[in-house]
Design a protein around this motif. Structure first.
Motif, PDB file in Angstrom:
ATOM      1  N   LYS A  61       0.822  -1.210   0.000  1.00  0.00           N
ATOM      2  CA  LYS A  61       0.000   0.000   0.000  1.00  0.00           C
ATOM      3  C   LYS A  61       0.862   1.270   0.000  1.00  0.00           C
ATOM      4  N   VAL A  62       2.075   1.152   0.557  1.00  0.00           N
ATOM      5  CA  VAL A  62       2.839   2.388   0.756  1.00  0.00           C
ATOM      6  C   VAL A  62       4.126   2.519  -0.084  1.00  0.00           C
ATOM      7  N   VAL A  63       4.574   1.417  -0.731  1.00  0.00           N
ATOM      8  CA  VAL A  63       5.881   1.505  -1.409  1.00  0.00           C
ATOM      9  C   VAL A  63       5.867   2.484  -2.588  1.00  0.00           C
ATOM     10  N   ARG A  64       7.025   3.095  -2.767  1.00  0.00           N
ATOM     11  CA  ARG A  64       7.249   3.964  -3.936  1.00  0.00           C
ATOM     12  C   ARG A  64       8.231   3.276  -4.852  1.00  0.00           C
ATOM     13  N   PHE A  65       8.175   3.607  -6.146  1.00  0.00           N
ATOM     14  CA  PHE A  65       9.131   3.007  -7.089  1.00  0.00           C
ATOM     15  C   PHE A  65      10.158   4.056  -7.492  1.00  0.00           C
ATOM     16  N   GLU A  66      11.425   3.633  -7.555  1.00  0.00           N
ATOM     17  CA  GLU A  66      12.482   4.552  -8.008  1.00  0.00           C
ATOM     18  C   GLU A  66      13.471   3.811  -8.870  1.00  0.00           C
ATOM     19  N   ARG A  67      13.960   4.492  -9.902  1.00  0.00           N
ATOM     20  CA  ARG A  67      14.963   3.869 -10.783  1.00  0.00           C
ATOM     21  C   ARG A  67      16.134   4.833 -10.925  1.00  0.00           C
ATOM     22  N   PHE A  68      17.352   4.325 -10.712  1.00  0.00           N
ATOM     23  CA  PHE A  68      18.542   5.179 -10.820  1.00  0.00           C
ATOM     24  C   PHE A  68      19.600   4.529 -11.679  1.00  0.00           C
ATOM     25  N   ASP A  69      20.464   5.375 -12.220  1.00  0.00           N
ATOM     26  CA  ASP A  69      21.524   4.876 -13.097  1.00  0.00           C
ATOM     27  C   ASP A  69      22.786   4.543 -12.324  1.00  0.00           C
ATOM     28  N   ARG A  70      23.748   3.950 -13.021  1.00  0.00           N
ATOM     29  CA  ARG A  70      25.053   3.616 -12.443  1.00  0.00           C
ATOM     30  C   ARG A  70      25.680   4.882 -11.842  1.00  0.00           C
ATOM     31  N   ARG A  71      26.360   4.692 -10.739  1.00  0.00           N
ATOM     32  CA  ARG A  71      27.110   5.730 -10.032  1.00  0.00           C
ATOM     33  C   ARG A  71      26.219   6.663  -9.185  1.00  0.00           C
ATOM     34  N   ARG A  72      24.935   6.492  -9.225  1.00  0.00           N
ATOM     35  CA  ARG A  72      24.062   7.353  -8.444  1.00  0.00           C
ATOM     36  C   ARG A  72      24.159   6.938  -6.958  1.00  0.00           C
ATOM     37  N   ARG A 112      25.332   4.740   8.250  1.00  0.00           N
ATOM     38  CA  ARG A 112      26.641   4.180   8.610  1.00  0.00           C
ATOM     39  C   ARG A 112      27.526   3.929   7.407  1.00  0.00           C
ATOM     40  N   ALA A 113      26.940   3.884   6.233  1.00  0.00           N
ATOM     41  CA  ALA A 113      27.729   3.606   5.020  1.00  0.00           C
ATOM     42  C   ALA A 113      27.084   4.306   3.834  1.00  0.00           C
ATOM     43  N   THR A 114      27.861   4.355   2.750  1.00  0.00           N
ATOM     44  CA  THR A 114      27.317   4.921   1.505  1.00  0.00           C
ATOM     45  C   THR A 114      26.838   3.764   0.636  1.00  0.00           C
ATOM     46  N   VAL A 115      25.704   3.957  -0.023  1.00  0.00           N
ATOM     47  CA  VAL A 115      25.213   2.936  -0.944  1.00  0.00           C
ATOM     48  C   VAL A 115      25.131   3.571  -2.331  1.00  0.00           C
ATOM     49  N   VAL A 116      25.811   2.936  -3.300  1.00  0.00           N
ATOM     50  CA  VAL A 116      25.884   3.515  -4.641  1.00  0.00           C
ATOM     51  C   VAL A 116      25.480   2.458  -5.679  1.00  0.00           C
ATOM     52  N   CYS A 117      24.826   2.916  -6.754  1.00  0.00           N
ATOM     53  CA  CYS A 117      24.388   1.977  -7.811  1.00  0.00           C
ATOM     54  C   CYS A 117      25.577   1.531  -8.653  1.00  0.00           C
ATOM     55  N   MET A 118      25.702   0.247  -8.846  1.00  0.00           N
ATOM     56  CA  MET A 118      26.774  -0.294  -9.697  1.00  0.00           C
ATOM     57  C   MET A 118      26.313  -0.381 -11.150  1.00  0.00           C
ATOM     58  N   GLU A 119      25.002  -0.353 -11.356  1.00  0.00           N
ATOM     59  CA  GLU A 119      24.402  -0.393 -12.696  1.00  0.00           C
ATOM     60  C   GLU A 119      23.010   0.227 -12.576  1.00  0.00           C
ATOM     61  N   GLU A 120      22.269   0.211 -13.671  1.00  0.00           N
ATOM     62  CA  GLU A 120      20.902   0.745 -13.582  1.00  0.00           C
ATOM     63  C   GLU A 120      20.132  -0.102 -12.552  1.00  0.00           C
ATOM     64  N   THR A 121      19.582   0.543 -11.550  1.00  0.00           N
ATOM     65  CA  THR A 121      18.968  -0.210 -10.453  1.00  0.00           C
ATOM     66  C   THR A 121      17.562   0.305 -10.161  1.00  0.00           C
ATOM     67  N   GLU A 122      16.676  -0.638  -9.858  1.00  0.00           N
ATOM     68  CA  GLU A 122      15.293  -0.271  -9.525  1.00  0.00           C
ATOM     69  C   GLU A 122      15.019  -0.605  -8.057  1.00  0.00           C
ATOM     70  N   PHE A 123      14.389   0.324  -7.364  1.00  0.00           N
ATOM     71  CA  PHE A 123      14.139   0.153  -5.934  1.00  0.00           C
ATOM     72  C   PHE A 123      12.670   0.301  -5.613  1.00  0.00           C
ATOM     73  N   LEU A 124      12.276  -0.306  -4.488  1.00  0.00           N
ATOM     74  CA  LEU A 124      10.978  -0.019  -3.897  1.00  0.00           C
ATOM     75  C   LEU A 124      11.282   0.604  -2.542  1.00  0.00           C
TER      76      LEU A 124
END
Ligand code: CMP
Length: 651
Positions: free
Chosen positions: A184-195, A253-265
């Motif tokens: 009911k609450v998730v959002r969709f996001e898509r980011f490119d490599r290095r984001r 506590r850490a940085t999280v970076v995209c290694m390739e085109e990545t899709e998240f919820l």
């Protein structure tokens, strides 16, 4: 008389009008439209040179236009436009016909199903187009739902979204109620490599599920180290992250970076707590804690220290056949197997093994040009069965006979398997003692230099061999930690999942935590893989591992496999009519066992290799053909064991 009608013609007024029109048209033919304008504005344009210039160019254009019109091009263009319009109308008209759908593949591939729902007394339409997505991507229909405000999402839509989210391991492990609440609450996001998704030290506002792609967890702020580190900490599809800052109300506590085109919820902080997702995340951490607590290795560790270890990694799930690490010896993580098991594979370069080298030459010596003659006399089936019952097929006999046979061949040739007296591109091809009358001849093929000697280029192949199975509770990747450098087995080893769950912790962090006692205990977890250690004595003693033992195992297994298939052919009577085999979609060639077989009988013949060429990692080995088995020219079993000429109706 104005308005008087002639018997069969137009009125006078009309007649005059037509005459005037005709005169006008004649004038138009003589002088184009542009001149008309010039005449009416003549006085003005005379005084204005600018206007004159414009009028001149207009005049010229109009002249060109009339020329075009005269030579028929204008008409042609008009016709083409008209035809395009007609075709368009036809296409639209045809949309209603079935044939039209057959022409347009998009309609055929993604049909719309429609049903009449008796209960609801309405038409239910199922448009498959809404559910298609590029392989692995979040489907457009699901994206559409996630774009709506939570309050606007209908119950069916939430259920639909819930179904799409089943693809995520972490999501699937939650109970149904929580799944629906999250949908009911998730959002969709898509980011490119290095984001950069999460920056170390910043306030945390969201929790993430990875639907597609890979992210790396790094210690630096901009995440650039992930692209320089050969073995970064990577999280893949199904994993979740970003919970620590939310749970402890602290910074990231850490940085999280995209290694390739990545899709998240994405789940926002308020929803994270409102839906009690924090309880689930805590449960995961508790599971890791319990797992480590049970391990003998950490028995003496305090609770605080063990919790530190728990926060260093997550439970990751790997499906059957999934490669966990291409080389865990070099990898930056220690892996704790929590559930299931995985296999350790070694890519061996057969070309560099003395045993393989010898084996190849023995078999090339043993080549036959023609198949041996088969039986003429056939005993009755009863007799054959009796004979079969009395003596089972003696494997030793076969190898013994074969060896004897080979020895004879070598004695005759005076070779011992080496190639010293053959030319670089010629391989000896002799016949066995059964057909002594025929003379051997040379097979031409290209030869390469290996560590052991010259080998036919085609025969320089590699194979993957399973050398160990890692079970639940075992540790993989302790190499740089538990043993001194001189004793280390540095050969690349591959880890493949057989359906497993594991926790990966970075080696340097783990090393910081362990004390001497634990280090001592760790040596117990060290696994010795089969290897032959060569001590090369120069100034300092250098150790070199080779895969000789593994090559010998491979050859033994290979011989057994070939022998087994020969025996099956001998025993199983060929069917009169071929069995019914349902049509199956063609698999990719590399899945066929046949396609990874090297056939030595085809050496020197100009045939297309029927096995694929995989490139082994350049770092370790030269480009290598990977094979699963090697078939060599061999005599028929019936010839070697005459008593079993017709052994088989036994199916
Ligand atoms: N060693 C690790 N392995 C996997 N994930 C980690 C590791 N360290 C941190 N993370 C994740 O990276 C996230 C960074 O933001 P948080 O601190 O909120 O939460 C963190 C964890 O979810």
């Amino acid at each position: 008389m104005r308005g008087v009608q002639f018997a069969n013609g137009p009125t006078e007024h009309q007649f005059r009008k037509e005459k005037e029109q005709k005169q006008k048209e004649e004038k138009v033919k003589k002088e184009p439209e542009g001149d008309d304008v010039d005449v009416s504005t003549g006085i003005l344009s005379f005084f204005d040179p600018f206007v004159l210039q414009i009028e001149k160019s207009r005049h010229k254009k109009a002249k060109d236009y009339y020329k075009l019109r005269n030579c028929g091009l204008y008409q042609l263009t008009k016709d083409i436009i008209m035809m395009i319009r007609v075709c368009k109308m036809f296409r639209q008209g045809l949309r209603g016909f079935r044939e039209y759908q057959i022409i347009e593949s998009a309609h055929r591939k993604h049909p719309i199903f429609s049903f009449w729902d008796k209960k609801k007394q309405g038409q239910i339409t199922f448009d498959t187009m809404q559910f298609i997505a590029e392989q692995g991507h979040f489907p457009p229909r699901a994206i559409e739902i996630t774009q709506k405000q939570p309050a606007w999402r209908k119950e069916e839509e939430i259920q639909e979204l819930c179904n799409f989210l089943q693809a995520l391991d972490s999501f699937r492990s939650y109970n149904e109620t929580l799944q629906l609440l999250l949908a009911k609450v998730v959002r969709f996001e898509r980011f490119d490599r290095r984001r950069v998704i999460i920056r170390k030290g910043q306030k945390g506002n969201s929790f993430y599920f990875i639907y597609l792609g890979k992210v790396a967890v790094t210690e630096d702020e901009d995440g650039s180290s992930a692209f320089l580190d050969p073995y970064p900490t990577v999280l893949e599809k199904g994993c979740s992250f970003g919970e620590m800052a939310l749970l402890r109300s602290s910074v990231r506590r850490a940085t999280v970076v995209c290694m390739e085109e990545t899709e998240f919820l994405v789940v926002d902080k308020e929803d994270f707590f409102a839906n009690k997702l924090d309880v689930e995340v805590e449960k995961d951490a508790q599971y890791r804690f319990e797992f480590f607590r049970k391990m003998d290795l950490f028995r003496s560790w305090s609770k605080e220290k063990l919790w530190k270890l728990v926060t260093m990694g997550k439970v990751e799930k790997f499906s059957f056949g999934q490669v966990i690490s291409k080389d865990f010896v070099e990898s930056a993580t220690v892996m704790f197997v929590c559930k299931g098991s995985c296999e350790v594979l070694r890519l061996i370069d057969l070309g560099n093994s003395p045993s393989y080298y010898k084996w190849i030459w023995q078999h090339l010596e043993f080549q036959y040009n023609k198949p041996l003659k088969t039986h003429i006399f056939e005993p009755s089936p009863m007799e054959r069965f009796k004979e079969f019952q009395i003596k089972s097929y003696p494997v030793q006999d076969f190898s013994f006979l074969k060896l004897l046979h080979l020895q004879k061949a070598w004695e005759q040739k005076g070779t011992n398997g080496s190639m010293s007296h053959t030319s670089m591109t010629d391989l000896p091809k002799t016949f066995g003692s059964k057909i002594k009358s025929r003379r051997g001849h040379l097979v031409k093929c290209s030869v390469i230099d290996t560590e052991t000697g010259r080998l036919a280029k085609e025969a320089a192949v590699g194979t993957y061999m399973k050398i160990h199975t890692v079970e639940q509770g075992e540790i993989v990747g302790l190499h740089q930690i538990s043993l001194p450098d001189t004793q280390l087995d540095k050969r690349p080893l591959i880890l493949v999942s057989l359906g497993t769950e594991m926790i990966r912790v970075r080696k340097e962090k783990f090393e910081d935590l362990i004390d001497d006692k634990t280090r001592e205990k760790l040596s117990k977890y060290h696994i010795e893989y089969p290897r032959l250690v060569l001590k090369i004595c120069t100034n300092s003693i250098r150790v070199k591992e080779i895969d000789e033992e593994l090559c010998q195992c491979f050859l033994q297994e290979n011989s057994w496999n070939i022998f087994r298939s020969d025996l099956m052919q001998l025993l199983v009577e060929p069917r009169q009519c071929p069995p019914f085999i349902p049509k199956q979609p063609k698999k990719r060639e590399r899945n066929y066992l046949k396609s990874v077989t090297l056939n030595l009988s085809t050496l020197g013949k100009n045939t297309k290799p029927n096995y694929p060429i995989f490139m082994a990692p350049q770092k370790y080995l030269p480009p290598l053909r990977i094979v699963q088995r090697i078939t060599a020219p061999r005599p028929k079993i019936q010839e070697l064991l005459p008593q079993y000429k017709n052994a088989g109706i036994l199916v």
